[in-house]
Motif scaffolding. Structure first.
Motif, PDB file in Angstrom:
ATOM      1  N   MET A   1       0.834  -1.194   0.000  1.00 22.98           N
ATOM      2  CA  MET A   1       0.000   0.000   0.000  1.00 22.98           C
ATOM      3  C   MET A   1       0.874   1.251   0.000  1.00 22.98           C
ATOM      4  N   ALA A   2       1.916   1.220   0.837  1.00 20.49           N
ATOM      5  CA  ALA A   2       2.802   2.376   0.965  1.00 20.49           C
ATOM      6  C   ALA A   2       3.665   2.562  -0.266  1.00 20.49           C
ATOM      7  N   VAL A   3       4.216   1.467  -0.780  1.00 21.64           N
ATOM      8  CA  VAL A   3       5.109   1.568  -1.939  1.00 21.64           C
ATOM      9  C   VAL A   3       4.329   1.990  -3.183  1.00 21.64           C
ATOM     10  N   SER A   4       3.171   1.375  -3.413  1.00 17.57           N
ATOM     11  CA  SER A   4       2.406   1.675  -4.629  1.00 17.57           C
ATOM     12  C   SER A   4       1.798   3.065  -4.618  1.00 17.57           C
ATOM     13  N   ALA A   5       1.780   3.725  -3.440  1.00 16.34           N
ATOM     14  CA  ALA A   5       1.275   5.107  -3.369  1.00 16.34           C
ATOM     15  C   ALA A   5       2.263   6.092  -3.993  1.00 16.34           C
ATOM     16  N   ARG A   6       3.506   5.652  -4.202  1.00 12.38           N
ATOM     17  CA  ARG A   6       4.522   6.500  -4.848  1.00 12.38           C
ATOM     18  C   ARG A   6       4.396   6.390  -6.372  1.00 12.38           C
ATOM     19  N   PRO A   7       5.001   7.324  -7.116  1.00  8.79           N
ATOM     20  CA  PRO A   7       5.031   7.196  -8.577  1.00  8.79           C
ATOM     21  C   PRO A   7       5.761   5.915  -8.971  1.00  8.79           C
ATOM     22  N   PRO A   8       5.343   5.255 -10.028  1.00  9.59           N
ATOM     23  CA  PRO A   8       5.933   3.966 -10.410  1.00  9.59           C
ATOM     24  C   PRO A   8       7.449   3.968 -10.548  1.00  9.59           C
ATOM     25  N   HIS A   9       8.035   5.075 -11.010  1.00  4.39           N
ATOM     26  CA  HIS A   9       9.486   5.076 -11.192  1.00  4.39           C
ATOM     27  C   HIS A   9      10.233   5.079  -9.857  1.00  4.39           C
ATOM     28  N   LEU A  10       9.501   5.272  -8.745  1.00  2.00           N
ATOM     29  CA  LEU A  10      10.117   5.263  -7.415  1.00  2.00           C
ATOM     30  C   LEU A  10       9.844   3.972  -6.645  1.00  2.00           C
ATOM     31  N   TRP A  11       9.047   3.077  -7.196  1.00  2.00           N
ATOM     32  CA  TRP A  11       8.652   1.891  -6.450  1.00  2.00           C
ATOM     33  C   TRP A  11       9.853   1.096  -5.936  1.00  2.00           C
ATOM     34  N   ALA A  12      10.770   0.769  -6.815  1.00  2.00           N
ATOM     35  CA  ALA A  12      11.905  -0.075  -6.419  1.00  2.00           C
ATOM     36  C   ALA A  12      12.819   0.639  -5.434  1.00  2.00           C
ATOM     37  N   SER A  13      13.100   1.910  -5.675  1.00  2.00           N
ATOM     38  CA  SER A  13      14.029   2.641  -4.801  1.00  2.00           C
ATOM     39  C   SER A  13      13.391   2.955  -3.453  1.00  2.00           C
ATOM     40  N   PHE A  14      12.091   3.281  -3.445  1.00  2.00           N
ATOM     41  CA  PHE A  14      11.421   3.555  -2.170  1.00  2.00           C
ATOM     42  C   PHE A  14      11.404   2.304  -1.306  1.00  2.00           C
ATOM     43  N   PHE A  15      11.109   1.173  -1.911  1.00  2.00           N
ATOM     44  CA  PHE A  15      11.140  -0.085  -1.158  1.00  2.00           C
ATOM     45  C   PHE A  15      12.544  -0.330  -0.610  1.00  2.00           C
ATOM     46  N   ARG A  16      13.550  -0.115  -1.426  1.00  2.00           N
ATOM     47  CA  ARG A  16      14.921  -0.383  -0.986  1.00  2.00           C
ATOM     48  C   ARG A  16      15.334   0.556   0.147  1.00  2.00           C
TER      49      ARG A  16
END
Length: 348
Positions: free
Chosen positions: A22-37
């Protein structure tokens, strides 16, 4: 006293419910991998998490019209964050893939559905979601769906609908493990009556200790265990004690101990449901007193606001008198036994 991490480090730790998607997908798609990391991977690593079930939960603002689109968006988010962090995590579809990920030192991610608002009566889409990697699923949340009533509707006394029964059969055929958490009491009884494969409760505590409709009765605990399933205890303070603000680690261990006594220690796991951490990501800064369906979703056991605190649970179980072997079972080996036997394995 500092936590002794030796047993925790060597055990396989499985968390069967963390809404971080829920938290990760709330970001823009190009940030998904880096936000999770940057945001979530350090917490999972510090907490010693080896297997992480990722539920896809569709919030009310997307229902009903946008439910399927949001479901697919969150599933895509899981694939993207895994592909963007191949050195650290792997999206797994069966027990063998989980074991391979663990052997390489990666966290095994397992996709789940929390309710199926994107499906509604279109049970023919269950195989589609299986193809996309979904391996655990429930069919209701708090309220009513086309498949079943959630626990918030216990007064209706409803069993699964015909479409709900069809969904269960499809899940059993495909090797998607059925999740009874959030399902209404009569619905749980119906599932235990007709299920031909083991089920899981991904995040449910003991109703005998906290009388809330989200928790499972002793009869339900025994029923899940009798079918070979696992009950993963919820850490959410509001489900552990009536005074959520006063919840302690002892309250959590009380619930784990009770489930072990009633269902057997071979049928207990961990389903933390770290709502406070997710809420902080969704509404920074976190809103004090945030309420969800009448519960304080931000109240947490001190130190267990997120995955970093999981070694505390290991220490507390050992202090309570659980043996090392029993503690390892609760931490994750019971869930791994279920996943190796059932995950992604076609049924008859």
């Amino acid at each position: 006293m500092p936590v002794d991490r030796s047993l925790h480090t060597h055990a396989v730790v499985a968390d069967t419910h963390n809404d971080l998607l829920m938290a990760v997908s709330a970001r823009p798609p190009h940030l998904w991998a880096s936000f999770f990391r940057d945001r979530w991977l350090p917490q999972l690593s510090e907490g010693g998490v080896d297997v992480q079930v990722l539920p896809v939960f569709v919030e009310s603002q997307f229902r009903p019209e946008g439910a399927l689109r949001q479901t697919l968006r969150m599933i895509e988010c899981a694939h993207v964050l895994a592909e963007g962090n191949p050195d650290a995590v792997a999206l797994c579809r069966d027990g063998q893939e989980i074991d391979e990920a663990l052997a390489l030192g990666r966290i095994a991610l397992v996709l789940a559905l929390e309710s199926m608002p994107g499906i509604d009566e279109s049970v023919e889409l269950v195989p589609t979601l299986h193809r996309l990697g979904v391996r655990v699923a429930s069919i209701a949340h708090w309220g009513r769906t086309a498949l079943a009533d959630g626990s918030g509707q216990d007064g209706t006394g409803s069993r699964l609908t015909s479409h709900g029964v069809e969904a269960l059969r499809e899940m059993e055929r495909l090797g998607i493990v059925f999740d009874v958490s959030h399902l209404g009491a009569t619905g749980v009884a119906h599932v235990l009556e007709i299920a031909t494969r083991p089920v899981i409760a991904t995040h449910s505590a003991a109703r005998a200790l906290r009388d809330h409709h989200r928790n499972l009765t002793d009869e339900q605990l025994r029923g899940v265990a009798a079918g070979g399933g696992v009950i993963c205890v919820n850490f959410l303070a509001a489900f552990l004690t009536e005074d959520a603000g006063a919840a302690t680690l002892d309250h959590l261990v009380d619930h784990i101990e009770h489930v072990a006594e009633v269902a057997g220690v071979d049928h207990v796991g961990l389903g933390p449901d770290f709502m406070r951490e997710v809420n902080e990501d969704l509404t920074p800064p976190c809103c004090e007193g945030f309420s969800y369906s009448g519960i304080d979703a931000n109240a947490a056991i001190p130190g267990l606001e997120g995955p970093r605190g999981l070694p505390m649970v290991t220490e507390a179980l050992l202090k309570r008198g659980f043996s090392e072997e029993e503690t390892v079972k609760v931490l994750g080996s019971n869930v791994m036994r279920l996943f190796r036997a059932e995950l992604g394995r076609p049924g008859s």
